[in-house]
Design a protein around this motif. Sequence first.
Motif, mmCIF file in Angstrom:
data_model
loop_
_atom_site.group_PDB
_atom_site.id
_atom_site.type_symbol
_atom_site.label_atom_id
_atom_site.label_comp_id
_atom_site.label_asym_id
_atom_site.label_seq_id
_atom_site.Cartn_x
_atom_site.Cartn_y
_atom_site.Cartn_z
ATOM 1 N N GLU A 104 4.100 -47.606 -36.730
ATOM 2 C CA GLU A 104 3.428 -47.404 -38.004
ATOM 3 C C GLU A 104 3.891 -46.128 -38.698
ATOM 4 O O GLU A 104 3.288 -45.706 -39.680
ATOM 5 C CB GLU A 104 1.915 -47.349 -37.793
ATOM 6 N N PRO A 107 6.503 -45.576 -40.633
ATOM 7 C CA PRO A 107 6.839 -45.731 -42.061
ATOM 8 C C PRO A 107 5.615 -45.631 -42.969
ATOM 9 O O PRO A 107 5.694 -45.026 -44.044
ATOM 10 C CB PRO A 107 7.474 -47.130 -42.117
ATOM 11 N N THR A 108 4.496 -46.208 -42.565
ATOM 12 C CA THR A 108 3.274 -46.117 -43.376
ATOM 13 C C THR A 108 2.835 -44.665 -43.523
ATOM 14 O O THR A 108 2.489 -44.207 -44.620
ATOM 15 C CB THR A 108 2.150 -46.941 -42.721
ATOM 16 N N VAL A 112 5.517 -42.725 -45.777
ATOM 17 C CA VAL A 112 5.484 -43.134 -47.186
ATOM 18 C C VAL A 112 4.241 -42.569 -47.866
ATOM 19 O O VAL A 112 4.304 -42.078 -49.003
ATOM 20 C CB VAL A 112 5.531 -44.669 -47.299
ATOM 21 N N THR A 113 3.092 -42.627 -47.170
ATOM 22 C CA THR A 113 1.864 -42.079 -47.752
ATOM 23 C C THR A 113 1.981 -40.574 -47.965
ATOM 24 O O THR A 113 1.659 -40.060 -49.049
ATOM 25 C CB THR A 113 0.664 -42.373 -46.836
ATOM 26 N N LEU A 131 0.894 -46.525 -52.236
ATOM 27 C CA LEU A 131 2.194 -46.816 -51.616
ATOM 28 C C LEU A 131 2.045 -47.005 -50.108
ATOM 29 O O LEU A 131 2.686 -47.882 -49.509
ATOM 30 C CB LEU A 131 3.171 -45.680 -51.911
ATOM 31 N N GLY A 132 1.192 -46.182 -49.484
ATOM 32 C CA GLY A 132 0.963 -46.321 -48.045
ATOM 33 C C GLY A 132 0.326 -47.647 -47.696
ATOM 34 O O GLY A 132 0.708 -48.301 -46.708
ATOM 35 N N VAL A 165 0.480 -50.444 -49.431
ATOM 36 C CA VAL A 165 1.485 -51.499 -49.633
ATOM 37 C C VAL A 165 2.453 -51.539 -48.452
ATOM 38 O O VAL A 165 2.813 -52.617 -47.953
ATOM 39 C CB VAL A 165 2.237 -51.272 -50.961
ATOM 40 N N THR A 166 2.881 -50.364 -47.994
ATOM 41 C CA THR A 166 3.789 -50.310 -46.837
ATOM 42 C C THR A 166 3.130 -50.909 -45.596
ATOM 43 O O THR A 166 3.763 -51.667 -44.849
ATOM 44 C CB THR A 166 4.188 -48.849 -46.550
ATOM 45 N N LEU A 205 3.132 -54.670 -45.934
ATOM 46 C CA LEU A 205 4.467 -55.236 -45.719
ATOM 47 C C LEU A 205 4.835 -55.235 -44.238
ATOM 48 O O LEU A 205 5.460 -56.187 -43.746
ATOM 49 C CB LEU A 205 5.500 -54.443 -46.522
ATOM 50 N N LEU A 206 4.464 -54.163 -43.526
ATOM 51 C CA LEU A 206 4.752 -54.124 -42.090
ATOM 52 C C LEU A 206 3.991 -55.212 -41.340
ATOM 53 O O LEU A 206 4.517 -55.832 -40.405
ATOM 54 C CB LEU A 206 4.376 -52.756 -41.519
ATOM 55 N N TRP A 223 5.763 -58.423 -41.994
ATOM 56 C CA TRP A 223 7.033 -58.453 -41.253
ATOM 57 C C TRP A 223 6.790 -58.776 -39.782
ATOM 58 O O TRP A 223 7.509 -59.564 -39.180
ATOM 59 C CB TRP A 223 7.729 -57.103 -41.403
#
Length: 708
Positions: free
Chosen positions: A358, A360-361, A364-365, A380-381, A383-384, A387-388, A391
């Motif tokens: 986690e 990337p979350t 990005v946040t 943005l967090g 949304v990330t 998306l994860l 995925w």
Amino acid sequence: MSDLTQLLRRDLPASIVVFLIAIPLSLGIAAASGAPLLAGLVAAVVGGIVAGALGGAPLQVSGPAAGLTVIVAGAVADFGFAGTAAIVAVAGLLQMVLGASRLGRAALALSPAVVHGMLAGIGLVIALSQVHVMLGGAPQSSAWHNLRDLPEQIATHHGVAALLGALTVAILLLWPRLVRVSLLPAALVAVVSVTVLAALLGADVDRVRLPDEPLAGLIRPAWPDAPVREIVLAVVTIALVASVESLLSAVAVDRLHDGPRADLNRELVAQGAANTASGLLGGLPVTGVIVRSSTNVAAGARTRASAVMHGVWIAAFVLLWTDLLETIPMAVLAAVLIVVGLRLVSLAQMRTYARHRELPTYLVTALGVVFTDLLTGVALGMVTAALLILWRLARCEIRRAERAPGEWLVTINGTLAFVESARLTRELSALPPAADVDVELHLDYLDHGAFETIRNWREGYERAGGRVRIREVHDSWFSQATSGRLGGGKRTPRLIGSWSRWQDMDQQRRGAMEAGIAEFERTVAPLVRPQLADLARDGQRPQQLFITCADSRLVPNLITASGPGDLFCVRNVGNIVPPYGSGDASVGAAVEYAVDVLAVTTITVCGHSGCGAVRALMTGAAGPGSDLGDWLAHSGVRFSDPADEERCVTDNVLNQLANLRTYPTVRAAEASGRLRLAGMYFDLAEARMYEVDPILGDPRPVSSLPAA
């Protein structure tokens, strides 16, 4: 210990420690928020008294928090401080509505990676702005501008303010490593010592400025002259962020003590009441603060009185000794905030999120908050994170390994859907022809398209002379699909079984123990590794000492549905506890360690049907002169009905509970209410647990489920 004695011995000293930390932090947060410094002290007083008295987390301490600094600074820039105070008061009303609606736990549904990433971003924003203040300059309008101008600020400012700030940072970092005295927190030592040094040097630096008459200097809230949409957005933002930060802090504080657990809905109502009061009095928004709360617990607080008293001490100090506060250099407060802000960027949390995929979350946040604004960064967090999740839902892990010449193992983990059919076909086609292939499926889900891919490959591979065995671990998706029941019926757990049940080919190649270890490392270890890693790092904190028989048919973690770190177990022949001072110290050592060091809250003695030790005691088969006979003599049991085996087992359990009470540490813990003793009886044939009545000795079913 009486309530008054506990108040004087525990809560009063803890309140003083927290008060000493709260003063410099409250001033610094107000300065970083662009608000009057008095507003930070008002929030600290209200947070301590109102939230402390009404809250659902008794040991949590509330006040102005670094996590809201960016939001408040933006609100002050847009609406002025009087308008911001009005927004804080309305945000408190919204929090009370959320708490009264019992939505306290709903705030925790936000991904922790987003929350901690948000706090890390806020920490970086605070540090980037306050480093300019520490160097004797002025902060810029955004984190990007602060970062861009930082080299020039460093190159051109080397005055006394910078030296005082650097010395403050050094003390904050070194003091906890060199001196471990809870009554002298690093923030207090740094601020007091550097302030005294600045006074002795006669340093010409900016200092704290407060109204001469604090009560007259309170700013009255005023409804901001701005579009309603902007006001509503600010209210909702402050309410939600303050709620999430307070509830996360309350949950974290629960892990630090063994007292009553937090009532999150009540805590949310209390935080709302504190924010409404703070806003009406011209204060900053209030949240539960983990720094002060953890200090409160570590200093020995036992009740909410500590939090309330710390607010009273701050109020008295502000009213009586304002002149002392005005001697503090602003560079010193900035240095304190730099350290506080950077500590919000936790490397331990980053490692945890990296381990759970986690990171990337989190990143990005954090970067979104730094380089855009708080709401954009959080969005943005989220949304990330979404998306994860998508995925992961559409992705599986496929591994091929050659175990021996001509023998291959294919392991498939995760969710196997039709979108992975092409990759799955490619991986399976890479296997050499005419080999012996084991396919292990560790699946959360299998759709029909992926099932057809595996089935068609197996049919073709076996026609070409190969051999394929498909084994499912945890769930039986493939077998259900084979029988036409994919998606329906019960799924079969695969974690439970004996060596003889699942060992077929493996047992022919190697011993039972080696095969079992290999099975564990292949199928179970991936599931428990994160939990075991946390336990290895944080240590064990079991709540129960479980004393039971060494009988191989009895599996404590299985019959209690517990996992690693839950039970501190002692197993011996007959679940016997030799009386204190009997000469056998092995069980006694475990009991004392569990009660005095691990602070378990329950000791359970569990007997079972068909116990060979009890049968030996009933028949006298193990007489004195043998090791077994000498050991069983420690039981000291006298059977009420020697012909009733079940009753003899429960008599033995009750006698071992009596033996436990011969230990001074057990008696003391039970007398103080910290420890409970319980007797259990497990029926092997029924696979059912019974509680043994401590008076009558009769077994009563623990659950209301029907017996087998």
